[in-house]
Design an enzyme around this catalytic site. Structure first.
Site: not given
Ligand code: URA
Length: 234
Positions: A101-103, A105, A189
């Site tokens: 998961l992104d930073y 998210t 995104k």
């Protein structure tokens, strides 16, 4: 000290009788010497079957974290940022996150030391659904929603069919539920970017039918047997 056939059976080599047959056939060695029936061994002995090293089965862990924003999904970060591992404590195994998961998210992130399951869940061929709730800037038009569902081109490749449900909307924002089965970089995104919308908030709420539920941000829990079986068979 433990009898060699029991040690081998505990390591998952086979039943004790099958292990005896392997020993009789000269296929088992202890510290490089062909083993004999009835022999006992210690944890420190080097045991091989057909020259392949055998060790005790490692205990497998399956954990769900509600990842907060502001940490990277990696075991170690060279830039010294907070990582998802900082939220998992007291587990004597080399766990690693399943997927990423992104930073910025948050939401459901699995951890395990079961390489087979991790590969199954992340291999694109298996088309495992991941469901996200997001808030985006502006109003998502019905035509844009349908476009996103049918697939949009990101990084030169069209995305697979997705499900996009509008949960609520006001003049400035839209809250959506998005289900995708690919795991491309920043996929949600980038999908919204193609229709001119910015994702302002993103949370993963489910992997298949396994849901985050009421787990608090930054907290983790062990999956139960039913959940582990579900993931192994999905
Ligand atoms: N899609 C994104 O854009 N970011 C994530 O972290 C997960 C899916």
């Amino acid at each position: 000290m433990v009898r060699l056939n029991k040690y081998l059976a505990d390591c998952g080599v086979g039943s004790r009788r099958e292990c005896d047959s392997l020993i009789e056939a000269g296929q088992v060695k202890v510290n490089g010497k062909v083993a004999s029936l009835g022999q006992t061994v210690a944890d420190t002995d080097r045991i091989t079957v057909r020259d392949k090293r055998i060790g005790p089965k490692q205990k497998l862990y399956y954990i769900m974290l509600n990842k907060p924003k502001g940490c990277v999904t990696t075991v170690k970060d060279d830039l010294g940022r907070k990582t998802v591992m900082d939220f998992i404590s007291n587990i004597k195994a080399r766990l690693y996150p399943v997927g990423r998961l992104d930073y910025d998210t948050e939401g459901l992130l699995l951890f395990t030391n079961d390489g087979d399951l991790s590969n199954r869940l992340t291999h694109p061929r298996n088309e495992i659904n991941k469901t996200y709730v997001c808030r985006i800037s502006g109003i998502l038009l019905e035509s844009e929603r349908v476009t996103l569902e049918k697939g949009v081109v990101i990084d030169g490749v069209k995305t697979a069919h997705a499900k996009v449900k509008i949960l609520e909307q006001d003049q400035h924002h839209t809250r959506c539920e998005v289900t995708i089965h690919e795991g491309r970089n920043h996929q949600v995104k980038k999908m919204f970017e193609t229709v001119g919308k910015e994702v302002e908030f993103l949370r993963r709420v489910a992997i298949g039918d396994l849901r985050l539920g009421g787990l608090k941000r930054g907290e983790y829990r062990f999956l139960n047997d039913f959940e582990v079986d579900y993931l192994k068979n999905m």
